[in-house]
Motif scaffolding. Structure first.
Motif, PDB file in Angstrom:
ATOM      1  N   LYS A 157       1.118  -1.102  -0.111  1.00 21.74           N
ATOM      2  CA  LYS A 157       0.065  -0.155   0.066  1.00 21.74           C
ATOM      3  C   LYS A 157       0.392   1.169   0.242  1.00 21.74           C
ATOM      4  O   LYS A 157       0.472   2.169  -0.770  1.00 21.74           O
ATOM      5  CB  LYS A 157      -1.255   0.030   1.539  1.00 21.74           C
ATOM      6  N   ASP A 158       1.905   1.287   0.958  1.00 17.94           N
ATOM      7  CA  ASP A 158       2.903   2.678   1.082  1.00 17.94           C
ATOM      8  C   ASP A 158       3.634   2.483  -0.564  1.00 17.94           C
ATOM      9  O   ASP A 158       4.316   4.178  -0.425  1.00 17.94           O
ATOM     10  CB  ASP A 158       3.749   2.547   1.791  1.00 17.94           C
ATOM     11  N   LYS A 159       3.339   2.002  -1.117  1.00 22.71           N
ATOM     12  CA  LYS A 159       4.248   1.996  -2.764  1.00 22.71           C
ATOM     13  C   LYS A 159       2.419   2.563  -4.222  1.00 22.71           C
ATOM     14  O   LYS A 159       3.239   3.174  -4.646  1.00 22.71           O
ATOM     15  CB  LYS A 159       3.842   0.894  -3.699  1.00 22.71           C
ATOM     16  N   ASN A 160       1.492   2.941  -3.680  1.00 25.09           N
ATOM     17  CA  ASN A 160       0.819   3.923  -3.743  1.00 25.09           C
ATOM     18  C   ASN A 160       0.495   4.687  -3.916  1.00 25.09           C
ATOM     19  O   ASN A 160       0.322   5.283  -2.423  1.00 25.09           O
ATOM     20  CB  ASN A 160      -0.411   2.925  -4.224  1.00 25.09           C
ATOM     21  N   ARG A 161       0.895   6.321  -4.730  1.00 20.20           N
ATOM     22  CA  ARG A 161       0.528   7.402  -3.910  1.00 20.20           C
ATOM     23  C   ARG A 161      -0.828   7.896  -3.856  1.00 20.20           C
ATOM     24  O   ARG A 161      -0.943   8.658  -3.010  1.00 20.20           O
ATOM     25  CB  ARG A 161       1.054   8.475  -5.230  1.00 20.20           C
ATOM     26  N   THR A 162      -1.935   7.368  -4.547  1.00 21.31           N
ATOM     27  CA  THR A 162      -2.989   7.359  -4.195  1.00 21.31           C
ATOM     28  C   THR A 162      -3.625   5.716  -4.229  1.00 21.31           C
ATOM     29  O   THR A 162      -3.088   5.186  -4.970  1.00 21.31           O
ATOM     30  CB  THR A 162      -4.181   9.009  -4.611  1.00 21.31           C
ATOM     31  N   MET A 163      -4.863   5.847  -3.444  1.00 20.11           N
ATOM     32  CA  MET A 163      -5.063   4.705  -3.706  1.00 20.11           C
ATOM     33  C   MET A 163      -6.013   4.605  -4.228  1.00 20.11           C
ATOM     34  O   MET A 163      -6.808   3.604  -4.757  1.00 20.11           O
ATOM     35  CB  MET A 163      -5.768   3.852  -2.496  1.00 20.11           C
ATOM     36  N   SER A 164      -6.713   5.855  -5.510  1.00 17.89           N
ATOM     37  CA  SER A 164      -7.902   5.809  -6.116  1.00 17.89           C
ATOM     38  C   SER A 164      -7.058   5.989  -7.460  1.00 17.89           C
ATOM     39  O   SER A 164      -8.400   4.916  -8.483  1.00 17.89           O
ATOM     40  CB  SER A 164      -8.281   7.073  -6.066  1.00 17.89           C
ATOM     41  N   ASN A 165      -5.733   5.594  -7.616  1.00 19.32           N
ATOM     42  CA  ASN A 165      -4.922   5.220  -8.469  1.00 19.32           C
ATOM     43  C   ASN A 165      -4.198   3.630  -8.826  1.00 19.32           C
ATOM     44  O   ASN A 165      -3.282   3.992  -8.052  1.00 19.32           O
ATOM     45  CB  ASN A 165      -4.849   5.976  -9.358  1.00 19.32           C
ATOM     46  N   ILE A 166      -4.977   2.358  -9.110  1.00 17.52           N
ATOM     47  CA  ILE A 166      -4.070   1.087  -8.494  1.00 17.52           C
ATOM     48  C   ILE A 166      -4.095  -0.071  -9.426  1.00 17.52           C
ATOM     49  O   ILE A 166      -5.091   0.315 -10.569  1.00 17.52           O
ATOM     50  CB  ILE A 166      -4.731   0.527  -6.954  1.00 17.52           C
ATOM     51  N   ALA A 167      -2.831  -0.421 -10.726  1.00 15.56           N
ATOM     52  CA  ALA A 167      -2.753  -1.304 -11.201  1.00 15.56           C
ATOM     53  C   ALA A 167      -3.551  -2.644 -10.789  1.00 15.56           C
ATOM     54  O   ALA A 167      -3.460  -2.647  -9.967  1.00 15.56           O
ATOM     55  CB  ALA A 167      -1.324  -1.352 -11.338  1.00 15.56           C
ATOM     56  N   VAL A 168      -4.478  -2.917 -12.376  1.00 19.81           N
ATOM     57  CA  VAL A 168      -4.980  -4.011 -12.269  1.00 19.81           C
ATOM     58  C   VAL A 168      -3.838  -5.062 -11.925  1.00 19.81           C
ATOM     59  O   VAL A 168      -3.130  -4.674 -13.130  1.00 19.81           O
ATOM     60  CB  VAL A 168      -5.762  -3.876 -13.100  1.00 19.81           C
ATOM     61  N   ASP A 169      -3.908  -6.477 -11.367  1.00 18.35           N
ATOM     62  CA  ASP A 169      -3.026  -7.584 -11.549  1.00 18.35           C
ATOM     63  C   ASP A 169      -3.417  -7.869 -13.144  1.00 18.35           C
ATOM     64  O   ASP A 169      -2.082  -8.220 -13.545  1.00 18.35           O
ATOM     65  CB  ASP A 169      -4.383  -8.262 -11.176  1.00 18.35           C
ATOM     66  N   THR A 170      -4.069  -7.575 -14.039  1.00 17.24           N
ATOM     67  CA  THR A 170      -4.120  -8.364 -15.046  1.00 17.24           C
ATOM     68  C   THR A 170      -2.693  -7.566 -16.103  1.00 17.24           C
ATOM     69  O   THR A 170      -1.591  -8.020 -17.079  1.00 17.24           O
ATOM     70  CB  THR A 170      -5.261  -8.535 -16.474  1.00 17.24           C
ATOM     71  N   PHE A 171      -2.553  -6.242 -15.811  1.00 16.09           N
ATOM     72  CA  PHE A 171      -2.148  -5.235 -16.540  1.00 16.09           C
ATOM     73  C   PHE A 171      -0.952  -5.199 -15.611  1.00 16.09           C
ATOM     74  O   PHE A 171       0.024  -4.443 -16.551  1.00 16.09           O
ATOM     75  CB  PHE A 171      -2.585  -4.535 -16.894  1.00 16.09           C
ATOM     76  N   ARG A 172      -0.945  -5.838 -14.657  1.00 14.43           N
ATOM     77  CA  ARG A 172       0.580  -4.381 -13.925  1.00 14.43           C
ATOM     78  C   ARG A 172       2.134  -5.440 -14.195  1.00 14.43           C
ATOM     79  O   ARG A 172       2.249  -6.282 -15.233  1.00 14.43           O
ATOM     80  CB  ARG A 172       1.025  -4.806 -12.245  1.00 14.43           C
ATOM     81  N   ALA A 173       3.014  -4.830 -13.977  1.00 16.99           N
ATOM     82  CA  ALA A 173       4.313  -4.945 -13.836  1.00 16.99           C
ATOM     83  C   ALA A 173       5.239  -4.929 -13.004  1.00 16.99           C
ATOM     84  O   ALA A 173       4.590  -5.210 -11.770  1.00 16.99           O
ATOM     85  CB  ALA A 173       5.105  -3.339 -14.451  1.00 16.99           C
ATOM     86  N   PHE A 174       5.832  -6.183 -13.157  1.00 18.00           N
ATOM     87  CA  PHE A 174       6.226  -7.548 -12.011  1.00 18.00           C
ATOM     88  C   PHE A 174       8.072  -7.076 -11.789  1.00 18.00           C
ATOM     89  O   PHE A 174       8.618  -6.419 -13.203  1.00 18.00           O
ATOM     90  CB  PHE A 174       5.762  -8.450 -12.331  1.00 18.00           C
ATOM     91  N   LEU A 175       8.704  -6.343 -10.760  1.00 15.16           N
ATOM     92  CA  LEU A 175       9.901  -5.928 -10.024  1.00 15.16           C
ATOM     93  C   LEU A 175      10.827  -7.797 -10.747  1.00 15.16           C
ATOM     94  O   LEU A 175      10.118  -8.171  -9.932  1.00 15.16           O
ATOM     95  CB  LEU A 175       9.718  -5.354  -9.487  1.00 15.16           C
ATOM     96  N   ARG A 176      11.559  -7.482 -11.340  1.00 16.22           N
ATOM     97  CA  ARG A 176      12.506  -9.197 -11.483  1.00 16.22           C
ATOM     98  C   ARG A 176      13.629  -9.041 -10.436  1.00 16.22           C
ATOM     99  O   ARG A 176      12.994 -10.075 -10.365  1.00 16.22           O
ATOM    100  CB  ARG A 176      13.486  -8.571 -12.531  1.00 16.22           C
ATOM    101  N   SER A 177      13.795  -8.219  -9.818  1.00 13.41           N
ATOM    102  CA  SER A 177      14.369  -7.858  -8.616  1.00 13.41           C
ATOM    103  C   SER A 177      13.805  -7.879  -6.872  1.00 13.41           C
ATOM    104  O   SER A 177      13.476  -7.129  -7.510  1.00 13.41           O
ATOM    105  CB  SER A 177      15.522  -7.480  -8.545  1.00 13.41           C
ATOM    106  N   GLN A 178      14.298  -8.597  -5.724  1.00 18.43           N
ATOM    107  CA  GLN A 178      13.709  -7.967  -4.429  1.00 18.43           C
ATOM    108  C   GLN A 178      14.700  -8.371  -3.986  1.00 18.43           C
ATOM    109  O   GLN A 178      14.207  -8.987  -3.823  1.00 18.43           O
ATOM    110  CB  GLN A 178      11.868  -8.640  -4.535  1.00 18.43           C
ATOM    111  N   PRO A 179      14.312  -6.823  -3.267  1.00 18.01           N
ATOM    112  CA  PRO A 179      15.753  -7.032  -1.828  1.00 18.01           C
ATOM    113  C   PRO A 179      15.186  -7.196  -0.604  1.00 18.01           C
ATOM    114  O   PRO A 179      14.015  -7.754  -1.053  1.00 18.01           O
ATOM    115  CB  PRO A 179      16.235  -5.840  -2.332  1.00 18.01           C
ATOM    116  N   GLY A 180      15.618  -7.233   0.294  1.00 17.30           N
ATOM    117  CA  GLY A 180      15.093  -8.407   1.226  1.00 17.30           C
ATOM    118  C   GLY A 180      14.224  -7.067   1.308  1.00 17.30           C
ATOM    119  O   GLY A 180      13.533  -6.128   2.080  1.00 17.30           O
TER     120      GLY A 180
END
Length: 290
Positions: free
Chosen positions: A239-262
């Motif tokens: 949730k803290d990665k969204n600037r506003t909760m009124s605009n959220i990427a839909v699961d079907t079309f969202r981008a995925f980060l290839r690397s995830q730090p701890g």
């Protein structure tokens, strides 16, 4: 025959059909999981016992490739021309976007050619995707002619000639949705030869422009998503990665980060859109939702 990775054997088999004097195929529609580059390399220098094949021209669009192919019989030297429509947007697992496949079908159906003959349709196994496309082709024409369709009965008819046509439950559902899309979607394609006349018809002098009406209709075509479509963006850790909760990427079309730090996830509030880079070539670009 398996065309997942093209080899001379299955391609040759298809060209034997296309080069048959009794069939004389003029349009070859291939809905296959094949690399565009691999297919291009193969067709540029393919020689078999019965045929010499030459790729004359290739145009790449958003979700399909159109090729002009010359097939020369080795013995008679007779040359046949083939227009190959290669749909490249069918996912490995699942079904294609309804709008894209309907537009592809209309492109195939409306393509102007002086060649005569039948249309050859094939995919990897020649039953699932092939059956779905043939069902769309035949039943959409039937709906225009009679105002009704019998999907189940037509699949039975296809299966009398080839087993397992429309192979999966997902494809069966997709065929219903495709026919609804085809029935509802207005045909707004304007050939270049008619563009000036069509523009005059859309904007008659001294009258309200029909273009305004078309645009207002486009504004009503807005997809609706419920909270179940935003599961990643609604997760506590994201949730803290969204600037506003009124605009959220839909699961079907969202981008995925290839690397995830701890302690991080693959989530970023962005969607992947298809954008035109050069000519008709399409590539993916990430657009941040904000």
């Amino acid at each position: 025959m398996d065309l997942t990775h093209p080899t001379s054997t299955p391609i040759t088999s298809m060209l034997v059909i296309a080069g048959d004097k009794e069939l004389h195929s003029s349009v070859l529609v291939k809905i296959i999981k094949v690399s565009v580059l691999a297919c291009r390399r193969l067709l540029r220098s393919l020689k078999t016992k019965h045929f010499n094949i030459r790729l004359d021209r290739e145009r790449t669009y958003a979700f399909y490739v159109l090729r002009d192919i010359s097939v020369t019989q080795t013995k008679t030297k007779e040359v046949r021309q083939i227009h190959q429509f290669h749909f490249i947007a069918w996912p490995d697992h699942g079904t294609p976007n309804n709008l894209e496949l309907v537009l592809f079908h209309r492109r195939v159906s409306s393509y102007r050619t002086n060649l005569t003959g039948q249309m050859v349709v094939h995919c990897s196994a020649g039953i699932g995707r092939t059956g779905t496309f043939i069902g769309l082709d035949v039943l959409s024409k039937e709906e225009k002619k009679t105002g009704r369709v019998d999907i189940s009965q037509y699949i039975r008819t296809m299966r009398k000639d080839r087993m397992n046509m429309v192979q999966t439950h997902e494809q069966y559902i997709a065929l219903h949705e495709l026919l609804v899309e085809a029935a509802d979607l207005a045909d707004t394609l304007i050939p270049s030869s008619r563009f000036h006349d069509a523009l005059s018809e859309l904007s008659p002098a001294g009258k309200p422009t029909n273009q305004t009406k078309e645009f207002e209709k486009l504004l009503t075509i807005v997809p609706k998503y419920d909270c179940n479509k935003y599961t990643a963006g609604m997760m506590k850790e994201n949730k803290d990665k969204n600037r506003t909760m009124s605009n959220i990427a839909v699961d079907t079309f969202r981008a995925f980060l290839r690397s995830q730090p701890g302690g991080r996830t693959d989530y970023i509030n962005a969607v992947i859109l298809q954008v035109r880079i050069i000519s008709y070539l399409m590539q993916s670009r990430i657009i941040e939702v904000c």
